[in-house]
Design a protein around this motif. Sequence first.
Motif, PDB file in Angstrom:
ATOM      1  N   ILE A  63       6.029  18.075  10.299  1.00 55.05           N
ATOM      2  CA  ILE A  63       4.675  17.538  10.245  1.00 55.05           C
ATOM      3  C   ILE A  63       4.761  16.143   9.631  1.00 55.05           C
ATOM      4  O   ILE A  63       5.214  15.987   8.496  1.00 55.05           O
ATOM      5  CB  ILE A  63       3.740  18.430   9.410  1.00 55.05           C
ATOM      6  CG1 ILE A  63       3.650  19.831  10.032  1.00 55.05           C
ATOM      7  CG2 ILE A  63       2.351  17.810   9.299  1.00 55.05           C
ATOM      8  CD1 ILE A  63       2.863  20.825   9.210  1.00 55.05           C
ATOM      9  N   VAL A  64       4.362  15.138  10.392  1.00 53.09           N
ATOM     10  CA  VAL A  64       4.457  13.737   9.967  1.00 53.09           C
ATOM     11  C   VAL A  64       3.057  13.211   9.714  1.00 53.09           C
ATOM     12  O   VAL A  64       2.203  13.250  10.607  1.00 53.09           O
ATOM     13  CB  VAL A  64       5.179  12.882  11.030  1.00 53.09           C
ATOM     14  CG1 VAL A  64       5.387  11.459  10.507  1.00 53.09           C
ATOM     15  CG2 VAL A  64       6.512  13.509  11.407  1.00 53.09           C
ATOM     16  N   TRP A  65       2.827  12.699   8.512  1.00 48.13           N
ATOM     17  CA  TRP A  65       1.495  12.229   8.115  1.00 48.13           C
ATOM     18  C   TRP A  65       1.457  10.699   8.156  1.00 48.13           C
ATOM     19  O   TRP A  65       2.109  10.025   7.376  1.00 48.13           O
ATOM     20  CB  TRP A  65       1.160  12.728   6.711  1.00 48.13           C
ATOM     21  CG  TRP A  65      -0.189  12.310   6.220  1.00 48.13           C
ATOM     22  CD1 TRP A  65      -0.490  11.206   5.472  1.00 48.13           C
ATOM     23  CD2 TRP A  65      -1.435  12.989   6.439  1.00 48.13           C
ATOM     24  NE1 TRP A  65      -1.840  11.147   5.214  1.00 48.13           N
ATOM     25  CE2 TRP A  65      -2.442  12.234   5.806  1.00 48.13           C
ATOM     26  CE3 TRP A  65      -1.781  14.157   7.115  1.00 48.13           C
ATOM     27  CZ2 TRP A  65      -3.779  12.626   5.819  1.00 48.13           C
ATOM     28  CZ3 TRP A  65      -3.112  14.529   7.135  1.00 48.13           C
ATOM     29  CH2 TRP A  65      -4.089  13.778   6.490  1.00 48.13           C
ATOM     30  N   THR A  66       0.679  10.160   9.079  1.00 42.66           N
ATOM     31  CA  THR A  66       0.495   8.711   9.174  1.00 42.66           C
ATOM     32  C   THR A  66      -0.996   8.377   9.257  1.00 42.66           C
ATOM     33  O   THR A  66      -1.380   7.380   9.870  1.00 42.66           O
ATOM     34  CB  THR A  66       1.226   8.140  10.408  1.00 42.66           C
ATOM     35  OG1 THR A  66       0.647   8.714  11.594  1.00 42.66           O
ATOM     36  CG2 THR A  66       2.705   8.461  10.375  1.00 42.66           C
ATOM     37  N   ALA A  67      -1.814   9.215   8.627  1.00 41.28           N
ATOM     38  CA  ALA A  67      -3.270   9.103   8.793  1.00 41.28           C
ATOM     39  C   ALA A  67      -3.914   8.258   7.708  1.00 41.28           C
ATOM     40  O   ALA A  67      -4.966   8.618   7.194  1.00 41.28           O
ATOM     41  CB  ALA A  67      -3.902  10.488   8.835  1.00 41.28           C
ATOM     42  N   GLY A  68      -3.303   7.167   7.364  1.00 38.65           N
ATOM     43  CA  GLY A  68      -3.991   6.255   6.473  1.00 38.65           C
ATOM     44  C   GLY A  68      -3.149   5.760   5.316  1.00 38.65           C
ATOM     45  O   GLY A  68      -2.137   6.350   4.955  1.00 38.65           O
ATOM     46  N   VAL A  69      -3.589   4.650   4.743  1.00 39.50           N
ATOM     47  CA  VAL A  69      -2.962   4.068   3.566  1.00 39.50           C
ATOM     48  C   VAL A  69      -4.043   3.725   2.551  1.00 39.50           C
ATOM     49  O   VAL A  69      -5.228   3.673   2.875  1.00 39.50           O
ATOM     50  CB  VAL A  69      -2.150   2.797   3.916  1.00 39.50           C
ATOM     51  CG1 VAL A  69      -0.992   3.122   4.828  1.00 39.50           C
ATOM     52  CG2 VAL A  69      -3.051   1.742   4.555  1.00 39.50           C
ATOM     53  N   VAL A  90       0.243  13.289  12.668  1.00 40.25           N
ATOM     54  CA  VAL A  90      -1.172  13.147  12.337  1.00 40.25           C
ATOM     55  C   VAL A  90      -1.494  11.676  12.139  1.00 40.25           C
ATOM     56  O   VAL A  90      -0.969  11.038  11.221  1.00 40.25           O
ATOM     57  CB  VAL A  90      -1.533  13.959  11.071  1.00 40.25           C
ATOM     58  CG1 VAL A  90      -3.034  13.884  10.803  1.00 40.25           C
ATOM     59  CG2 VAL A  90      -1.080  15.407  11.199  1.00 40.25           C
ATOM     60  N   GLY A  91      -2.358  11.114  12.986  1.00 36.42           N
ATOM     61  CA  GLY A  91      -2.734   9.705  12.905  1.00 36.42           C
ATOM     62  C   GLY A  91      -2.382   8.969  14.178  1.00 36.42           C
ATOM     63  O   GLY A  91      -1.211   8.920  14.572  1.00 36.42           O
ATOM     64  N   SER A  96       0.843  -1.190   0.000  1.00 38.24           N
ATOM     65  CA  SER A  96       0.000   0.000   0.000  1.00 38.24           C
ATOM     66  C   SER A  96       0.880   1.242   0.000  1.00 38.24           C
ATOM     67  O   SER A  96       2.091   1.174   0.217  1.00 38.24           O
ATOM     68  CB  SER A  96      -0.926   0.002   1.221  1.00 38.24           C
ATOM     69  OG  SER A  96      -0.168  -0.124   2.416  1.00 38.24           O
ATOM     70  N   VAL A  97       0.257   2.382  -0.234  1.00 36.70           N
ATOM     71  CA  VAL A  97       0.953   3.668  -0.216  1.00 36.70           C
ATOM     72  C   VAL A  97       0.201   4.610   0.714  1.00 36.70           C
ATOM     73  O   VAL A  97      -0.951   4.359   1.080  1.00 36.70           O
ATOM     74  CB  VAL A  97       1.054   4.267  -1.633  1.00 36.70           C
ATOM     75  CG1 VAL A  97       1.859   3.365  -2.548  1.00 36.70           C
ATOM     76  CG2 VAL A  97      -0.337   4.509  -2.219  1.00 36.70           C
ATOM     77  N   SER A  98       0.858   5.693   1.096  1.00 33.53           N
ATOM     78  CA  SER A  98       0.215   6.662   1.992  1.00 33.53           C
ATOM     79  C   SER A  98      -1.017   7.265   1.330  1.00 33.53           C
ATOM     80  O   SER A  98      -1.007   7.592   0.145  1.00 33.53           O
ATOM     81  CB  SER A  98       1.201   7.774   2.362  1.00 33.53           C
ATOM     82  OG  SER A  98       2.279   7.256   3.113  1.00 33.53           O
ATOM     83  N   ARG A  99      -2.064   7.415   2.107  1.00 35.91           N
ATOM     84  CA  ARG A  99      -3.293   8.024   1.627  1.00 35.91           C
ATOM     85  C   ARG A  99      -3.319   9.480   2.085  1.00 35.91           C
ATOM     86  O   ARG A  99      -3.651   9.785   3.227  1.00 35.91           O
ATOM     87  CB  ARG A  99      -4.516   7.284   2.173  1.00 35.91           C
ATOM     88  CG  ARG A  99      -5.855   7.833   1.669  1.00 35.91           C
ATOM     89  CD  ARG A  99      -7.004   7.149   2.381  1.00 35.91           C
ATOM     90  NE  ARG A  99      -6.960   7.366   3.824  1.00 35.91           N
ATOM     91  CZ  ARG A  99      -7.698   6.718   4.702  1.00 35.91           C
ATOM     92  NH1 ARG A  99      -8.515   5.771   4.292  1.00 35.91           N
ATOM     93  NH2 ARG A  99      -7.603   6.975   6.003  1.00 35.91           N
ATOM     94  N   ALA A 100      -2.934  10.361   1.188  1.00 40.67           N
ATOM     95  CA  ALA A 100      -2.886  11.781   1.522  1.00 40.67           C
ATOM     96  C   ALA A 100      -4.209  12.445   1.174  1.00 40.67           C
ATOM     97  O   ALA A 100      -4.719  12.294   0.066  1.00 40.67           O
ATOM     98  CB  ALA A 100      -1.743  12.455   0.782  1.00 40.67           C
TER      99      ALA A 100
END
Length: 470
Positions: A261-267, A168-169, A113-117
């Motif tokens: 800012i680190v984005w880990t809010a979904g894939v 975030v996440g 999977s890839v990051s869901r931005a």
Amino acid sequence: MTYQPFLPEAAAGSLSPRHVVVPLRRVLPGCRVLVGEARRIDHDRRIAYVSTLATAETDAATRSGASVPPPLGASPQGARPAGGPPRSDDGGRAPEPRTLELPYSELILAPGSVSRALPVPGLAEHAIGFKTIEEAIGLRNHVLEQLDIASSTRDPAVRDAALTFVFVGGGYAGVEALAELEDMARYACRYYHNVSADDLRFLLVEAEDRILPEVGAEMGGHALRELRSRNIDVRLGTRLDSCTGRVAALSDGSRHPARTIVWTAGVKPHPVLAATGLPLTEKGRLLCEPTLRVEGTPHAWAAGDAAAVPDLAAAEAAREDGAGEQTEEPENSHRSGSCGGGDPHAQLCAPNAQHAVRQARRLADNLVASLDGKPLTPYRHAHAGSVASLGLHKGVARVYGRKFKGRPAWLLHRIYHLSRVPTFNRKARVLSEWVLSGLFKREIVSLGSLEHPRAEFELAAGGRRPSEDS
């Protein structure tokens, strides 16, 4: 291949980055390894269209006007003429990359999977993900660099923004990454004469009303209290609305100037799945049978995050309990420490590393059985529990109904993932690093120059130093 549950420890310096990845050429001596990217699949013709490093070089030379031979291994029946330029459309978009035709008899799809931005203003310009080893080490270097900036500036606004870190996440990825990096930054502060641990500000933003739902309400609550006891600001029921100008604007109305800012809010499933023509679920995963064969499609198989595989063990447990208490891992975690699980409604295996490792073995056995004309065995894995690290010597775990927290949970987390990481070579190297890290002090060296390895030479040769948007 990257073992993603170890990314937080690699970012914190507890593990060497090279020990988090497994060299495919060494562990697959009987396979031909082609480094490239699948662009699309024509399963009716059983052909994969792949771009490689060689085709990329050819495209670059073509754009510059140089004359180059076709890439090694190009087929005369390739998707593009072997020596011709890559195609472009009339809309002015970048040309499509040149590809090679790769015929196959059996297709196995496991692109992950890839990051869901989400369409958050400023996200693409200022945020970083946490899904690859490059992102983990880049984030480590960036955090240590912010301490250097805070130590050397006299501008209080720059200093405050440098010492503010927004994650975030609130799934496994966000919580473990934040906890490990906060531990590392807090330790590193002792070596700065004008930066103390109390100056650091870590902020966790989670849209739901709790964190780490995979470990249950009680252990999730303990994790929340643990983070807040370390002066980490956890905002539940809150979203990131914007991060333009390096200012994190939250849905609760607060604004936080932050250089990290680190984005880990979904894939989300890998984009190549949409170019396969194979049956997909509403969320874009490959629709699979319990045997890991793509539903209604001979000679096509899938495993891991890309595969929507029925969770037979969870379905059986739900029928026995009559309530279906297990829940699928939410998609705000790009990988998990869960040892199993499933959605009581869709009854699908959670997209995590533990299912992927076990599915790979079952898929290999079923593929051989299919070629030999033998019956296939459905994939089944019973839920055993969940483990999560909250930094050095801290964690939460729920294993076979028993709950652990603190150092015992942290030890369970390490023991479990040590048993899961592929190859004895990697197990031994990881274990030796853990032993050595217990005997010596934590490493706090930043290798930020790795992101621009030619910078000094270009400057010496009369060029200019590349701008670093850090």
